[in-house]
Design a protein around this motif. Sequence first.
Motif, PDB file in Angstrom:
ATOM      1  N   UNK A   1       0.817  -1.210   0.000  1.00 50.57           N
ATOM      2  CA  UNK A   1       0.000   0.000   0.000  1.00 50.57           C
ATOM      3  C   UNK A   1       0.848   1.256   0.000  1.00 50.57           C
ATOM      4  N   UNK A   2       1.978   1.181   0.629  1.00 49.77           N
ATOM      5  CA  UNK A   2       2.839   2.354   0.726  1.00 49.77           C
ATOM      6  C   UNK A   2       3.447   2.776  -0.594  1.00 49.77           C
ATOM      7  N   UNK A   3       3.389   1.916  -1.600  1.00 53.61           N
ATOM      8  CA  UNK A   3       3.963   2.261  -2.905  1.00 53.61           C
ATOM      9  C   UNK A   3       3.055   3.170  -3.724  1.00 53.61           C
ATOM     10  N   UNK A   4       1.810   3.327  -3.278  1.00 55.92           N
ATOM     11  CA  UNK A   4       0.875   4.190  -3.988  1.00 55.92           C
ATOM     12  C   UNK A   4       0.018   3.431  -4.984  1.00 55.92           C
ATOM     13  N   UNK A   5      -1.040   4.082  -5.401  1.00 54.04           N
ATOM     14  CA  UNK A   5      -1.978   3.468  -6.340  1.00 54.04           C
ATOM     15  C   UNK A   5      -1.463   3.534  -7.773  1.00 54.04           C
ATOM     16  N   UNK A   6      -1.877   2.574  -8.567  1.00 51.69           N
ATOM     17  CA  UNK A   6      -1.541   2.596  -9.976  1.00 51.69           C
ATOM     18  C   UNK A   6      -2.174   3.808 -10.660  1.00 51.69           C
ATOM     19  N   UNK A   7      -1.572   4.294 -11.750  1.00 49.42           N
ATOM     20  CA  UNK A   7      -2.191   5.393 -12.500  1.00 49.42           C
ATOM     21  C   UNK A   7      -3.607   5.041 -12.932  1.00 49.42           C
ATOM     22  N   UNK A   8      -4.486   6.030 -12.820  1.00 50.36           N
ATOM     23  CA  UNK A   8      -5.879   5.844 -13.212  1.00 50.36           C
ATOM     24  C   UNK A   8      -6.802   5.513 -12.070  1.00 50.36           C
ATOM     25  N   UNK A   9      -6.250   5.243 -10.883  1.00 50.15           N
ATOM     26  CA  UNK A   9      -7.083   4.953  -9.712  1.00 50.15           C
ATOM     27  C   UNK A   9      -7.049   6.167  -8.784  1.00 50.15           C
ATOM     28  N   UNK A  10      -8.212   6.628  -8.367  1.00 43.52           N
ATOM     29  CA  UNK A  10      -8.315   7.778  -7.477  1.00 43.52           C
ATOM     30  C   UNK A  10      -8.314   7.334  -6.015  1.00 43.52           C
ATOM     31  N   UNK A  11      -7.682   8.107  -5.136  1.00 44.10           N
ATOM     32  CA  UNK A  11      -7.744   7.789  -3.703  1.00 44.10           C
ATOM     33  C   UNK A  11      -9.067   8.181  -3.060  1.00 44.10           C
ATOM     34  N   UNK A  12      -9.954   8.810  -3.822  1.00 46.58           N
ATOM     35  CA  UNK A  12     -11.237   9.245  -3.274  1.00 46.58           C
ATOM     36  C   UNK A  12     -12.080   8.045  -2.859  1.00 46.58           C
TER      37      UNK A  12
ATOM     38  N   UNK B   1     -25.129   7.224 -18.902  1.00 45.91           N
ATOM     39  CA  UNK B   1     -23.987   7.948 -18.354  1.00 45.91           C
ATOM     40  C   UNK B   1     -22.804   7.004 -18.245  1.00 45.91           C
ATOM     41  N   UNK B   2     -21.675   7.427 -18.776  1.00 42.40           N
ATOM     42  CA  UNK B   2     -20.455   6.642 -18.624  1.00 42.40           C
ATOM     43  C   UNK B   2     -19.914   6.807 -17.199  1.00 42.40           C
ATOM     44  N   UNK B   3     -18.972   5.968 -16.845  1.00 47.81           N
ATOM     45  CA  UNK B   3     -18.408   6.022 -15.493  1.00 47.81           C
ATOM     46  C   UNK B   3     -17.756   7.371 -15.228  1.00 47.81           C
ATOM     47  N   UNK B   4     -17.763   7.753 -13.960  1.00 48.14           N
ATOM     48  CA  UNK B   4     -17.243   9.060 -13.566  1.00 48.14           C
ATOM     49  C   UNK B   4     -15.959   8.984 -12.755  1.00 48.14           C
ATOM     50  N   UNK B   5     -15.705   7.878 -12.097  1.00 49.43           N
ATOM     51  CA  UNK B   5     -14.451   7.758 -11.341  1.00 49.43           C
ATOM     52  C   UNK B   5     -14.077   6.289 -11.173  1.00 49.43           C
ATOM     53  N   UNK B   6     -12.795   6.077 -10.824  1.00 54.22           N
ATOM     54  CA  UNK B   6     -12.266   4.736 -10.544  1.00 54.22           C
ATOM     55  C   UNK B   6     -11.605   4.790  -9.173  1.00 54.22           C
ATOM     56  N   UNK B   7     -12.091   3.978  -8.260  1.00 54.13           N
ATOM     57  CA  UNK B   7     -11.649   4.016  -6.868  1.00 54.13           C
ATOM     58  C   UNK B   7     -11.433   2.589  -6.371  1.00 54.13           C
ATOM     59  N   UNK B   8     -11.043   2.482  -5.111  1.00 53.97           N
ATOM     60  CA  UNK B   8     -10.903   1.165  -4.490  1.00 53.97           C
ATOM     61  C   UNK B   8     -12.143   0.832  -3.676  1.00 53.97           C
ATOM     62  N   UNK B   9     -12.604  -0.374  -3.804  1.00 51.36           N
ATOM     63  CA  UNK B   9     -13.672  -0.915  -2.977  1.00 51.36           C
ATOM     64  C   UNK B   9     -13.171  -2.253  -2.437  1.00 51.36           C
ATOM     65  N   UNK B  10     -13.032  -2.327  -1.131  1.00 42.95           N
ATOM     66  CA  UNK B  10     -12.488  -3.524  -0.482  1.00 42.95           C
ATOM     67  C   UNK B  10     -11.147  -3.920  -1.087  1.00 42.95           C
ATOM     68  N   UNK B  11     -10.331  -2.903  -1.347  1.00 42.47           N
ATOM     69  CA  UNK B  11      -8.976  -3.148  -1.802  1.00 42.47           C
ATOM     70  C   UNK B  11      -8.831  -3.477  -3.274  1.00 42.47           C
ATOM     71  N   UNK B  12      -9.910  -3.383  -4.057  1.00 46.59           N
ATOM     72  CA  UNK B  12      -9.845  -3.705  -5.474  1.00 46.59           C
ATOM     73  C   UNK B  12     -10.398  -2.542  -6.294  1.00 46.59           C
ATOM     74  N   UNK B  13      -9.867  -2.312  -7.497  1.00 42.42           N
ATOM     75  CA  UNK B  13     -10.361  -1.195  -8.315  1.00 42.42           C
ATOM     76  C   UNK B  13     -11.786  -1.441  -8.791  1.00 42.42           C
ATOM     77  N   UNK B  14     -12.591  -0.374  -8.712  1.00 42.43           N
ATOM     78  CA  UNK B  14     -13.973  -0.410  -9.198  1.00 42.43           C
ATOM     79  C   UNK B  14     -14.269   0.902  -9.901  1.00 42.43           C
ATOM     80  N   UNK B  15     -14.956   0.811 -11.031  1.00 40.60           N
ATOM     81  CA  UNK B  15     -15.459   1.998 -11.704  1.00 40.60           C
ATOM     82  C   UNK B  15     -16.816   2.357 -11.120  1.00 40.60           C
ATOM     83  N   UNK B  16     -17.120   3.645 -11.084  1.00 37.27           N
ATOM     84  CA  UNK B  16     -18.370   4.116 -10.476  1.00 37.27           C
ATOM     85  C   UNK B  16     -19.020   5.149 -11.373  1.00 37.27           C
ATOM     86  N   UNK B  17     -20.362   5.120 -11.444  1.00 36.52           N
ATOM     87  CA  UNK B  17     -21.111   6.175 -12.111  1.00 36.52           C
ATOM     88  C   UNK B  17     -21.834   5.771 -13.369  1.00 36.52           C
TER      89      UNK B  17
END
Length: 526
Positions: free
Chosen positions: A212-223, A411-427
């Motif tokens: 986790x300390x290495x940071x998120x991959x590009x394209x994933x928001x910390x929101x 509506x296309x997706x609006x953001x990409x975030x983590x849900x339970x530690x895995x990337x998920x698109x939302x919106x």
Amino acid sequence: MPAGEALEGLRHWHPPRAEGAPSPPVEADLVVYGGTSGGVTAAVRAARAGLSVVLAVFGDRVGGMTSGGLGLTDTGHPKAVGGLARAFYDQVAAHYREPAPRWDFEPHVASDTFERWLADAGVEVRRRQHLEAVSLSEGRISELRTDDGTRYRASVYVDASYEGDLMAAAGVSYTTGRESSAVHGESLAGVQPSTNHQFRFPVDPYRVPGDRGSGLLPGISPDPHGEPGEGDHRIQAYNFRLCVTTSGDRLPYPRPAGYDPDRYELLRRHVEAGGYELYGRTCLVHSGPHGDVFDMNNHGAFSSDHIGANYAWPEAGHARREEIFQDHVRYQAGLLHFLADDPRLPAGIRERTREYGLSPREFADSAHWPPQLYIREARRMVSAYVVTQADGTARAAASDPVALASYVMDSHNTKRVLVEGRPRNEGNVQQSVTRPFGLSYRSIVPRPGECENLLVAAAVSASHVAYASVRMEPVFMMLGEAAGAAAAHAHEDRVPVQKVPYEALRHDLVAGGAILDWPPPATGAR
């Protein structure tokens, strides 16, 4: 010139050359700002009614997304398309010598049709015109100024830009982003968990897997993902609709300057996790009568939609939008180069990707890349009638329709975030409408007390949810035609646009083939 270098010359905004001596104002009965498909129909409709019309186009090409790569039209119910919009698709069919209408076509066919319409109607077209400011007098626009020093004066104005720039500059009420479900009582409003265009396999989201300390991959928001129905500032993703081909003269996808394969590591891991079949051709749909010409759209969890990169666009100035535009070019060109050439991907994906390339017959003046970014949503006016989910589900109906919308609320997706530690698109929202529904005249004019000589043909008054259906190109053409017809009434009768008699406007639109009721009368059915 290598393809990548040619791509560097592609621009959204062409900064003006140094101003010379001030020139006299450009005067007309109607000035239309924005060369979108709705801008073309507004200008043509008003000119055919006898008005002198100037169309101020932001770039060099007219037609917006209709001529900018969107080769397969999202129609909804075809019989809900009338007036100039229907005439356009009929003339496209005539070009191909096929039965009318034709909903899929090559970009140059759309561009040529629009240019011919404008010339035949006597519309003066002025290109590379970028709004700088407006002057207001007694609740009316008295002058529009562009950044090259040109001044426009007219009796009536139409804002046909996707962004609603003229509307905003004139002080008209508007909103951006997603309303909460409480604002209009919409179940689909705000944050929406997505099932479509979603990650199907678990993917480690960290730069160093497991760290986790290495940071998120590009394209994933910390929101955070957010609670369903919660409103926010976010808008659905943008992309380019490329015209691609399998023909022998296809052009390889260019490697953009600053290409960084790590930008697509999330995609690579998704492939590795089991998403092999999801990549290679992305989303290709036929464009035109030839079996080797396609319109490329977004498809899947990680595709041409540059999720989360466009939030600043609606309110940004020209220079900032240029930065966002270039980022979208680099992202999408880099994605295709990655799919075609990265040795870490399975050979099958690279081979399938290389079966396609940019069509050399389109966009020759912009490195065969469309100059129009797909602005799916930006500002939206807030007027006396806000089109909402209730309209799309037949729980509300406008008494003064000037066009019908019938496509799904998409509506296309609006953001990409983590849900339970895995990337998920939302919106993402994909909700069918109950039946074609009317768009109120009040949704294309400012509310009473605001600008009296401005109509809006694209950034109309609708919620985020409803706009997801309204935003289709045939609808913009029909709304543009309504704006042009209403502008003629406002000019000739010397009344504010809010006081144009609806019955007179309706009569003119129906006489021109508009479909305003559903089901349409038997005599108007097509």
